[in-house]
Motif scaffolding. Structure first.
Motif, mmCIF file in Angstrom:
data_model
loop_
_atom_site.group_PDB
_atom_site.id
_atom_site.type_symbol
_atom_site.label_atom_id
_atom_site.label_comp_id
_atom_site.label_asym_id
_atom_site.label_seq_id
_atom_site.Cartn_x
_atom_site.Cartn_y
_atom_site.Cartn_z
ATOM 1 N N MET A 1 -9.219 60.003 39.150
ATOM 2 C CA MET A 1 -9.030 61.253 39.351
ATOM 3 C C MET A 1 -9.389 61.690 37.632
ATOM 4 S SD MET A 1 -5.881 63.143 40.902
ATOM 5 C CE MET A 1 -5.906 62.681 42.777
ATOM 6 N N CYS A 2 -9.108 60.956 37.119
ATOM 7 C CA CYS A 2 -10.168 60.944 35.451
ATOM 8 C C CYS A 2 -10.986 59.953 34.825
ATOM 9 C CB CYS A 2 -8.463 59.482 34.515
ATOM 10 S SG CYS A 2 -6.570 60.593 34.732
ATOM 11 N N LYS B 1 -15.122 66.437 29.497
ATOM 12 C CA LYS B 1 -13.668 66.533 29.879
ATOM 13 C C LYS B 1 -12.679 66.769 29.629
ATOM 14 C CE LYS B 1 -15.342 65.515 34.932
ATOM 15 N NZ LYS B 1 -15.152 64.806 36.015
ATOM 16 N N LEU B 2 -12.611 65.419 28.430
ATOM 17 C CA LEU B 2 -12.079 65.315 27.543
ATOM 18 C C LEU B 2 -12.214 65.984 26.182
ATOM 19 C CD1 LEU B 2 -12.556 61.694 28.481
ATOM 20 C CD2 LEU B 2 -10.672 63.005 28.821
ATOM 21 N N MET C 1 -7.289 67.547 31.495
ATOM 22 C CA MET C 1 -7.649 66.352 31.957
ATOM 23 C C MET C 1 -6.897 65.451 30.288
ATOM 24 S SD MET C 1 -8.863 64.254 33.934
ATOM 25 C CE MET C 1 -9.891 65.325 35.113
ATOM 26 N N MET C 2 -7.630 65.391 29.454
ATOM 27 C CA MET C 2 -7.043 64.572 28.033
ATOM 28 C C MET C 2 -5.016 64.706 29.000
ATOM 29 S SD MET C 2 -7.437 63.077 25.213
ATOM 30 C CE MET C 2 -8.544 63.198 25.525
ATOM 31 N N TYR C 3 -4.700 64.997 28.734
ATOM 32 C CA TYR C 3 -2.924 65.455 29.238
ATOM 33 C C TYR C 3 -2.746 64.238 30.983
ATOM 34 C CZ TYR C 3 -1.939 68.591 25.676
ATOM 35 O OH TYR C 3 -1.975 69.320 24.314
ATOM 36 N N PHE C 4 -3.747 64.798 31.138
ATOM 37 C CA PHE C 4 -3.838 63.819 32.704
ATOM 38 C C PHE C 4 -3.855 62.307 32.131
ATOM 39 C CE2 PHE C 4 -5.269 62.724 37.046
ATOM 40 C CZ PHE C 4 -4.716 63.950 37.954
#
Length: 606
Positions: A303-304, A326-327, A118-121
């Motif tokens: 979505m983030c 998530k992060l 999720m960090m890359y997203f």
């Protein structure tokens, strides 16, 4: 006071008067001393608000925090996280941590980029938002070569107004919508709204049937420019862990440069596309293609996770913890950051209490000097002349003698050069320094603008076009690692925390306002003073920028909040006098190559 006492013509002062005066002086001294101590203590707390608490006090505060925010199910994780947050370097000595938790903390240093998906997203989302910004700026570069002719728009002021309309709207309206949009809809909501406006305005511009209709579509685009450019870096910084935060924030400029390149690519890709029944089909596709990046950002944004800090400001701590989970690689690290951000927010709230923030930005000397410096770098980002090239390079190359097709292709080279040479800034801005980057690149930009302008005097077309292209490419090479990334980075750190949002709004409005002026005035400037004079005008501003930067601009690289307070508390006159006195030292060391004593330091960080 002493002068009045010793003055024989002054009224006689009784012992009661003297005692009263002495008490007033003592009270004033105590008040100033108390204010300085409180301010110093607050600054220390801003650096780490947990320093100075005993283990019992820390645990008691964590338990109270867990009860108040309904987080008692993670209270043990919060306690262990608080211990780490209090002294991050000493985690190896904490017996309360398991070996697995210690390994997670070790990997934060040894594997900085080993982050959850999720960090890359989220990083991809911020990059997409920056690409939207860049492509919106330069798609007009090629399109204007066609729609000016189609709409028979020959007045240079009206041409500049159409091209600069988004930046007028952004400076006057768009930048000031950032705070309410963030307050009502969150960081994600603000990004979604601004990208949706970009998406809609792309279709409006592509479907415009008159010049004023195109003007309205471009003005609408300005509602998105200011809010997006302010919110996206903030969202990335609030979601990212501290060890990669600087690199992620810096990527805003890098991916904006990539979007600028895409705008040039769109101009080249669609320049020969025609349609039998639709006039100006090529320039409509150029402007319409800018709808593609915001379309994907709008799909991705929800979505983030929302910014944990935004959730916490609204007392939604459960949601903030879920977002952090998530992060971050583990719930333990999420709990640590949750408690630390909460502690920092409490100190920030105390700083804001009872203060008129707008007034304090200009009446408090430390804040006023920060505003002066950040406004200077934002102003020079525009008046260094870069956006005259970004928006009108195709026109410049045609003036030099290129045909339209070649001018568009050569302009594409400007975009590619700008992006490639923005990449080193991710490293150099924190090693070479903000001030040093500007001092190095301002004179080079001045030189290359003069070279480009004087190249128009060459009578033969082939050497003239070659020299003009060379000068502009060299200019972009030195702009990209200097005035490109420095202004937003500098402005984000110059202001104290409690007025940073207001300061950044002013700084962002400054850059977009002068962006509009550059866009509006380039064509009339060229017509009035010739191409040589127009390039000379911006070369002169780069010379001014170097002078101001050398004498008046403090360095902010790698400084803590306390050190920044000290730097911006030094009067500008003292800064000027110090660097004026350093000129002989630089001459002896770097020109005459003599052995000289160490350079005098203006600041004592001890």
């Amino acid at each position: 006071m002493d002068k009045k006492i010793n003055d024989p013509e002054a009224p006689a002062l009784t012992s009661r008067h003297l005692e009263s005066v002495e008490k007033q002086d003592a009270a004033e001294t105590a008040r100033v001393w108390s204010r300085d101590v409180i301010q110093k203590d607050t600054n220390t707390k801003l650096k780490n608000p947990l320093v100075g608490l005993t283990r019992e006090e820390l645990y008691r505060d964590v338990e109270e925090f867990a009860r108040e925010k309904d987080l008692e199910h993670i209270v043990e994780q919060l306690k262990r996280g608080a211990l780490v947050a209090q002294d991050p370097k000493a985690f190896e000595e904490l017996s309360e941590l398991s070996e697995g938790e210690k390994e997670l903390l070790r990997r934060e240093k040894t594997h900085r980029w080993n982050q959850p998906f999720m960090m890359y997203f989220m990083t991809i989302l911020c990059a997409g938002s920056a690409i939207v910004q860049g492509m919106d700026q330069t798609a007009v570069n090629g399109a204007q070569e066609y729609y000016f002719e189609e709409f028979n728009l020959t007045n240079s002021w009206m041409q500049g107004l159409v091209n600069g309309a988004p930046y007028l709207c952004s400076a006057v309206i768009g930048c000031w919508t950032t705070a309410p949009l963030n307050r009502w809809f969150g960081r994600r909501g603000c990004i979604f709204i601004s990208c949706f406006v970009s998406f809609a305005s792309s279709f409006w511009m592509a479907a415009a049937h008159t010049w004023w209709n195109l003007l309205l579509g471009r003005f609408l685009l300005g509602f998105a420019v200011g809010a997006k450019s302010t919110t996206t870096p903030v969202y990335g910084a609030e979601c990212a862990p501290a060890n990669i935060r600087g690199a992620l924030v810096m990527m805003w400029q890098m991916w904006t440069a990539f979007g600028i390149m895409l705008g040039y690519i769109a101009s080249v890709a669609f320049m020969d596309v025609t349609h039998s029944t639709i006039p100006g089909f090529n320039w409509r596709l150029m402007l319409g293609s800018t709808a593609i990046p915001p379309f994907f950002v709008c799909i991705q944004v929800y979505m983030c996770p929302e910014s944990p800090r935004w959730y916490m400001i609204r007392n939604r701590y459960q949601d903030a913890f879920k977002a952090l989970c998530k992060l971050r690689p583990s719930e333990f690290q999420a709990a640590r950051d949750l408690y630390y951000i909460h502690s920092a927010l409490k100190v920030e709230e105390k700083l804001r209490e009872g203060k008129h923030l707008w007034r304090e930005m200009f009446t408090v000397p430390r804040n006023r000097r920060a505003a002066q410096s950040s406004f200077f770098v934002m102003f020079m980002q525009q008046f260094c002349g870069v956006n005259a090239i970004m928006y009108y390079s195709s026109s410049m190359f045609r003036d030099a003698g290129f045909d339209l097709r070649t001018a568009l292709v050569v302009s594409l080279g400007c975009g590619i050069t700008n992006w490639i040479f923005a990449l080193p800034a991710v490293y150099t801005i924190d090693t070479f320094g903000r001030r040093n980057l500007l001092l190095t690149t301002f004179p080079l930009m001045c030189l290359f603008l003069l070279f480009t302008g004087f190249s128009f005097y060459i009578p033969d077309q082939t050497p003239r076009t070659a020299c003009v292209a060379t000068g502009i490419y060299l200019y972009m090479i030195v702009y990209s690692p200097g005035e490109g990334p420095v202004p937003f980075t500098y402005s984000a750190e110059a202001f104290p925390l409690y007025i940073r949002d207001i300061g950044m709004s002013f700084a962002t409005a400054t850059t977009w306002g002068f962006n509009f002026i550059v866009s509006l005035t380039w064509l009339p400037l060229r017509d009035a003073f010739s191409v040589q004079g127009a390039f000379g005008w911006y070369a002169a501003w780069n010379f001014f920028g170097w002078i101001f930067c050398y004498f008046c601009l403090p360095e902010t690289k790698a400084l803590s909040l306390e050190e920044l307070d000290q730097v911006f508390s030094v009067p500008t006159t003292k800064h000027i006098n110090h660097y004026r006195g350093m000129i002989p030292w630089y001459v002896k060391k770097y020109i005459l190559r003599r052995d000289v004593p160490p350079q005098k330091q203006l600041y004592d960080y001890e």
